[in-house]
Design a protein around this motif. Structure first.
Motif, short mmCIF file in Angstrom:
data_model
loop_
_atom_site.label_atom_id
_atom_site.label_comp_id
_atom_site.label_asym_id
_atom_site.label_seq_id
_atom_site.Cartn_x
_atom_site.Cartn_y
_atom_site.Cartn_z
N ALA A 113 0.83 -1.21 0.00
CA ALA A 113 0.00 0.00 0.00
C ALA A 113 0.87 1.26 0.00
O ALA A 113 0.58 2.23 -0.71
CB ALA A 113 -0.92 -0.01 1.22
N TRP A 114 1.96 1.23 0.79
CA TRP A 114 2.85 2.39 0.84
C TRP A 114 3.56 2.59 -0.50
O TRP A 114 3.66 3.71 -0.99
CB TRP A 114 3.87 2.20 1.95
CG TRP A 114 5.09 3.08 1.82
CD1 TRP A 114 6.37 2.69 1.62
CD2 TRP A 114 5.12 4.52 1.89
NE1 TRP A 114 7.20 3.77 1.53
CE2 TRP A 114 6.46 4.91 1.70
CE3 TRP A 114 4.15 5.50 2.07
CZ2 TRP A 114 6.87 6.24 1.70
CZ3 TRP A 114 4.55 6.83 2.06
CH2 TRP A 114 5.89 7.19 1.89
N TYR A 115 4.01 1.50 -1.10
CA TYR A 115 4.70 1.63 -2.38
C TYR A 115 3.76 2.20 -3.45
O TYR A 115 4.15 3.06 -4.24
CB TYR A 115 5.24 0.28 -2.84
CG TYR A 115 5.94 0.34 -4.18
CD1 TYR A 115 7.26 0.80 -4.27
CD2 TYR A 115 5.29 -0.03 -5.34
CE1 TYR A 115 7.90 0.88 -5.49
CE2 TYR A 115 5.92 0.05 -6.57
CZ TYR A 115 7.23 0.51 -6.64
OH TYR A 115 7.86 0.60 -7.86
N VAL A 158 16.18 9.20 -7.71
CA VAL A 158 15.70 8.89 -6.36
C VAL A 158 15.65 7.38 -6.19
O VAL A 158 15.10 6.66 -7.04
CB VAL A 158 14.30 9.49 -6.10
CG1 VAL A 158 13.84 9.15 -4.69
CG2 VAL A 158 14.30 10.99 -6.32
N CYS A 159 16.24 6.90 -5.11
CA CYS A 159 16.21 5.48 -4.78
C CYS A 159 15.40 5.29 -3.51
O CYS A 159 15.63 5.98 -2.50
CB CYS A 159 17.63 4.94 -4.61
SG CYS A 159 17.70 3.15 -4.42
N LEU A 160 14.47 4.38 -3.53
CA LEU A 160 13.53 4.18 -2.43
C LEU A 160 13.79 2.86 -1.74
O LEU A 160 13.96 1.82 -2.39
CB LEU A 160 12.10 4.20 -3.00
CG LEU A 160 10.95 3.79 -2.08
CD1 LEU A 160 10.78 4.83 -0.98
CD2 LEU A 160 9.67 3.64 -2.88
N TYR A 161 13.87 2.90 -0.41
CA TYR A 161 13.93 1.68 0.39
C TYR A 161 12.92 1.82 1.51
O TYR A 161 13.16 2.53 2.49
CB TYR A 161 15.33 1.43 0.95
CG TYR A 161 15.43 0.14 1.75
CD1 TYR A 161 15.58 -1.08 1.10
CD2 TYR A 161 15.33 0.15 3.13
CE1 TYR A 161 15.65 -2.27 1.81
CE2 TYR A 161 15.39 -1.03 3.86
CZ TYR A 161 15.55 -2.23 3.20
OH TYR A 161 15.61 -3.41 3.91
N VAL A 162 11.76 1.19 1.35
CA VAL A 162 10.62 1.32 2.27
C VAL A 162 10.29 2.81 2.40
O VAL A 162 9.86 3.42 1.44
CB VAL A 162 10.90 0.66 3.63
CG1 VAL A 162 9.61 0.58 4.45
CG2 VAL A 162 11.46 -0.75 3.45
N ASP A 163 10.52 3.41 3.57
CA ASP A 163 10.21 4.83 3.72
C ASP A 163 11.47 5.69 3.83
O ASP A 163 11.42 6.83 4.27
CB ASP A 163 9.30 5.08 4.92
CG ASP A 163 9.90 4.55 6.21
OD1 ASP A 163 10.95 3.89 6.15
OD2 ASP A 163 9.30 4.78 7.28
#
Length: 366
Positions: free
Chosen positions: A37-39, A73-78
């Motif tokens: 859901a967050w992703y 931008v690199c995303l790891y969870v939050d």
């Protein structure tokens, strides 16, 4: 999102409806549906802001502008890290994120996922000093005597079925879930793990220095340890190979095919970052027969039994995506990741990989 139901909290049951449950309207932290859901939420934000999601790495988002400007931008969870070549895009991105989400700007990256980062005018130095120190202290090895290599040259681990068993819980905690012999560790396995920790003790200050202005050419090295596993006689090429090979050529060919998968993936990501590789990626191999096999479509008697999935390496060579190039065993950097080496050879290969101490005064931080 799938429907999720929860029991009524104790003490807050609705009178007359004690047997009923609540249906969630939003994902709660801790639910297995929460990460998805967050992703989905943050992905929709990036798309709205004009970012393109990298099709080969779904946590990588890229935004470009006129004049070659780029924001990555690199995303790891939050947790987010970003880089680029335009300060204005940086500021706009930070302001937009803080309006959309409850986020904090921690400034220039210094520590991320266990990796320490030191940025300077000459380049970037990364290491795991803090993490390594914490691991050594956790297992009471902070004061142990260090060694120069993680494995005794020529040493081969086996199941050691007649060996004295040790505490499997401690052993599993030490080596993690990627090492073998988890079901019945013995003293020999524990000693091997402790030697690796002693190596960490002696190399706690080492890291990798990415020098500014270096080459942007992608290259690779491939190698295998033929029949290195003493229990099932499978070969090793970084990880244990999925099949038992019948010759060094076959083992090296399978290792090269595995390397080719990484080459294709990395070339695609680099292209997404405006760093397209226009010439074939050179992959260095010290086995002449493997190189010939990658170029020759004829199915020789020694290779006709090799699983067809490994032969896509030939297609990549033919289409000039990569090229296997011969190198001497003395220059085969991948050796350090496939087999125990003598100390002098190990240290030489480690240096060739770019592992070094913090540059210190030669490295001006900013």
């Amino acid at each position: 999102m799938s429907k999720v139901f929860v029991d009524q909290p104790p003490g807050y049951e609705q009178k007359g409806h004690e047997t009923k449950v609540y249906r969630l309207k939003k994902a709660l932290y801790g639910l297995k549906q929460a990460p998805r859901a967050w992703y989905s939420r943050i992905e929709s934000y990036f798309i709205k802001e004009g970012f393109n999601k990298c099709p080969y790495e779904h946590t990588l988002f890229i935004k470009t502008a006129e004049g070659g400007k780029i924001l990555i931008v690199c995303l790891y969870v939050d947790d987010l890290i970003y880089t680029g070549n335009d300060a204005t895009m940086f500021e706009q991105f930070k302001k937009s994120m803080m309006v959309e989400f409850n986020m904090t700007d921690l400034g220039k990256m210094r520590y991320f996922l266990g990796i320490e980062v030191i940025q300077g005018s000459d380049g970037i130095f990364i290491s795991q000093r803090k993490y390594a120190q914490e691991v050594l202290e956790r297992f009471n090895m902070a004061q142990c005597n260090s060694v120069l290599n993680p494995v005794v040259p020529g040493f081969k681990l086996t199941k050691d079925e007649g060996g004295v068993e040790v505490n499997s819980t401690v052993y599993k905690q030490m080596v993690g879930s990627l090492i073998r012999y988890m079901e019945r560790p013995t003293e020999a396995h524990l000693l091997a793990a402790k030697r690796a920790f002693r190596y960490v003790k002696g190399t706690i200050d080492l890291g990798i220095f990415y020098k500014k202005g270096g080459k942007d050419e992608l290259i690779g090295y491939t190698d295998s340890d033929y029949a290195g596993d003493q229990d099932d006689r499978k070969s090793t090429s970084g990880y244990k190979q999925p099949v038992v090979t019948l010759s060094t050529t076959e083992a090296e060919f399978i290792a090269a095919a595995s390397s080719a998968c990484q080459v294709v993936w990395l070339r695609r990501i680099l292209k997404s970052l405006n760093q397209e590789q226009y010439s074939p990626t050179l992959v260095y191999c010290d086995n002449v027969s493997t190189i010939k096999l990658s170029r020759n479509p004829v199915m020789h008697g020694r290779s006709k039994h090799i699983d067809i999935r490994f032969h896509f390496l030939r297609d990549l060579v033919k289409s000039e995506v990569l090229e296997l190039v011969q190198c001497s065993t003395q220059e085969q950097i991948a050796d350090v990741l496939t087999k125990p080496l003598k100390v002098d050879t190990f240290l030489k290969m480690r240096d060739l990989m770019g592992v070094c101490k913090f540059p210190g005064k030669l490295f001006a931080t900013s």
